[in-house]
Design an enzyme around this catalytic site. Structure first.
Site, PDB file in Angstrom:
ATOM      1  CG  HIS A  13     -17.977  -1.033  19.359  1.00  0.00           C
ATOM      2  ND1 HIS A  13     -17.832  -0.741  18.021  1.00  0.00           N
ATOM      3  CD2 HIS A  13     -19.299  -1.337  19.507  1.00  0.00           C
ATOM      4  CE1 HIS A  13     -18.992  -0.861  17.401  1.00  0.00           C
ATOM      5  NE2 HIS A  13     -19.908  -1.232  18.291  1.00  0.00           N
ATOM      6  CG  HIS A  15     -24.280  -1.317  20.831  1.00  0.00           C
ATOM      7  ND1 HIS A  15     -24.595  -0.287  19.976  1.00  0.00           N
ATOM      8  CD2 HIS A  15     -23.323  -2.050  20.202  1.00  0.00           C
ATOM      9  CE1 HIS A  15     -23.878  -0.411  18.869  1.00  0.00           C
ATOM     10  NE2 HIS A  15     -23.086  -1.458  18.983  1.00  0.00           N
ATOM     11  CG  LEU A  16     -23.668   0.939  27.921  1.00  0.00           C
ATOM     12  CD1 LEU A  16     -23.194   2.110  28.785  1.00  0.00           C
ATOM     13  CD2 LEU A  16     -23.397  -0.382  28.630  1.00  0.00           C
ATOM     14  NE  ARG A  17     -29.163  -2.342  22.129  1.00  0.00           N
ATOM     15  CZ  ARG A  17     -28.553  -2.408  20.975  1.00  0.00           C
ATOM     16  NH1 ARG A  17     -28.071  -1.318  20.383  1.00  0.00           N
ATOM     17  NH2 ARG A  17     -28.398  -3.551  20.352  1.00  0.00           N
ATOM     18  CG  ASN A  41     -26.566   1.970  17.834  1.00  0.00           C
ATOM     19  OD1 ASN A  41     -26.108   1.988  18.979  1.00  0.00           O
ATOM     20  ND2 ASN A  41     -26.779   0.850  17.171  1.00  0.00           N
ATOM     21  CE  LYS A 100     -19.722   2.989  14.628  1.00  0.00           C
ATOM     22  NZ  LYS A 100     -20.286   1.981  15.496  1.00  0.00           N
ATOM     23  CG  HIS A 137     -21.283  -0.407  10.880  1.00  0.00           C
ATOM     24  ND1 HIS A 137     -21.674  -1.342  11.803  1.00  0.00           N
ATOM     25  CD2 HIS A 137     -21.490  -0.977   9.662  1.00  0.00           C
ATOM     26  CE1 HIS A 137     -22.107  -2.426  11.172  1.00  0.00           C
ATOM     27  NE2 HIS A 137     -22.017  -2.232   9.874  1.00  0.00           N
ATOM     28  CG  HIS A 175     -18.045  -3.882  14.498  1.00  0.00           C
ATOM     29  ND1 HIS A 175     -17.936  -3.506  13.188  1.00  0.00           N
ATOM     30  CD2 HIS A 175     -19.163  -3.278  14.958  1.00  0.00           C
ATOM     31  CE1 HIS A 175     -18.944  -2.715  12.882  1.00  0.00           C
ATOM     32  NE2 HIS A 175     -19.705  -2.556  13.945  1.00  0.00           N
ATOM     33  CG  LEU A 220     -25.385  -6.729  10.508  1.00  0.00           C
ATOM     34  CD1 LEU A 220     -26.425  -5.683  10.173  1.00  0.00           C
ATOM     35  CD2 LEU A 220     -24.939  -7.475   9.244  1.00  0.00           C
ATOM     36  CG  ASP A 248     -20.649  -4.673  18.040  1.00  0.00           C
ATOM     37  OD1 ASP A 248     -21.386  -3.757  18.422  1.00  0.00           O
ATOM     38  OD2 ASP A 248     -20.812  -5.279  16.970  1.00  0.00           O
ATOM     39  CG  HIS A 252     -30.953  -6.798  19.433  1.00  0.00           C
ATOM     40  ND1 HIS A 252     -31.571  -5.644  19.006  1.00  0.00           N
ATOM     41  CD2 HIS A 252     -29.703  -6.777  18.931  1.00  0.00           C
ATOM     42  CE1 HIS A 252     -30.708  -4.949  18.260  1.00  0.00           C
ATOM     43  NE2 HIS A 252     -29.567  -5.613  18.202  1.00  0.00           N
ATOM     44  CB  ALA A 264     -27.662  -7.438  13.375  1.00  0.00           C
TER      45      ALA A 264
END
Ligand code: NCD
Ligand code: ZN
Ligand code: ZN
Length: 344
Positions: A13, A15-17, A41, A100, A137, A175, A220, A248, A252, A264
């Site tokens: 899990h 997030h690479l953006r 996302n 997801k 989620h 998560h 979150l 996770d 940001h 978050a």
């Protein structure tokens, strides 16, 4: 000096953006992880096989030229418009490994998420049929439900019925942050598992809120009370194959977190296995780290375990106070503080 050699881990899990930040997020993730489950996302989200393949290409192109190998495993983002054909296409591919479920409004970039889980049932039936895992989620979004109760309420209201209606559906509760979630997963059938982050093993809500408010601990589902943290540590170190590593890691930019309404997400990919080692060490369970980090996730997804290894060394170092994120900067979790494990 204490060392620990483990099979190369994977991150189930992350997030690479997208865009210019990929060169930084992908470089961090590919230091030692063999495979990563890439969260979809983005804005707009990754809705179908074509979008997943295009995103995958952008990630592969961002890999550092030497010494970094990383297999990005792609995930579809379920929306109210996802079709059974979208699922069949993805399941037949060798690039998409899951889909997801973000309840609309539950977390970062979830505006396009699902507004009615019941309406999603034909899609879930297709996922069950094709063996495509559902990643969740798991938080309700009702304004009148306390933010600390949203995960537990989601389990009762949605996960229990989904598990009953689709008994063969592979499902990962992502998560997890509560004793309720650990208990639900432990008691469920073998096709239901959970990821656990390093920060939910290391911290509880006091770390975020006592003696000052620390926005970089805000993620979150939100950090819970210490009894939940203890339940997560017990689950992660139990040796149960239902619990495995998912960082996770969710970058940001610093100014998007240090503001009146901050985003978050905690950035941990720069030192993820190092933080997990610390948590397992503190629990006296270093012997359980390898299976959690390198075996159970691959087993759950039906993929081979990695065949090479990495070595961790118990030696303190100071984490950087900030890191580049494209042309922005990010404050990584634990920035400027001591970390106690490093990669050999
Ligand atoms: N975990 C977070 O707090 N944030 C994640 C979204 C998510 O995983 O829910 C993000 O994309 O920033
Ligand atoms: Zn989430
Ligand atoms: Zn996430």
């Amino acid at each position: 000096m204490q060392t620990l050699k483990i099979t190369r881990p994977d991150d189930w899990h992350i997030h690479l953006r997208d865009g210019e930040v990929l060169r930084h997020t992908v470089a961090d993730a590919s230091r030692y992880f063999g495979r990563v489950i890439v969260m979809p996302n983005l804005t707009p989200p990754v809705r179908n096989l074509a979008e997943a393949n295009a995103y995958r290409q952008r990630i592969v192109q961002a890999l550092p030229a030497t010494g970094h190998q990383l297999a990005p495993l792609m995930v579809l983002y379920l929306t109210d418009k996802t079709t059974v054909a979208d699922i069949a296409d993805a399941a037949a591919s060798d690039t998409v490994f899951a889909a997801k479920l973000y309840p609309a409004g539950a977390t970062t970039n979830s505006d396009s998420g699902v507004t009615s889980i019941e309406n999603l049932y034909p899609v879930l039936a297709a996922m069950e049929k094709h063996g495509l895992p559902l990643l969740v989620h798991g938080e309700v979004t009702d304004a009148d439900i306390d933010i600390f109760d949203r995960e537990a309420r989601f389990i009762d209201r949605h996960l229990t019925p989904i598990a009953a209606n689709f008994p063969a559906l592979k499902m990962v509760l992502e998560h997890i942050t509560t004793a309720d979630a650990a208990q639900f997963v432990s008691a469920a059938s073998d096709n239901i598992a959970a990821t656990i982050t390093a920060h939910h093993l290391l911290y509880n809500r006091n770390h975020m809120l006592a003696g000052g408010i620390r926005p970089h601990y805000y993620c979150l589902p939100i950090l819970k009370r210490n009894t939940h943290q203890q339940a997560l540590i017990s689950a992660a170190t139990s040796g149960s194959p239902k619990f495995f590593l998912g960082t996770d890691s969710a970058p940001h930019a610093k100014n998007r977190k240090e503001t009146s309404c901050g985003c978050a997400g905690c950035y941990t990919a720069y030192a993820a296995i190092e933080m997990y080692a610390e948590a397992f060490d503190a629990a006296g369970a270093l012997d359980k780290l390898e299976a959690f980090a390198s075996f159970y996730g691959a087993d759950f997804y039906g993929l081979p375990r990695n065949s090479d290894s990495i070595t961790l060394i118990k030696q303190s170092w100071t984490a950087p106070e900030q890191l580049p994120l494209g042309s922005d900067t990010i404050y990584p979790l634990r920035g400027g503080e001591q970390l106690h494990w490093q990669i050999g």
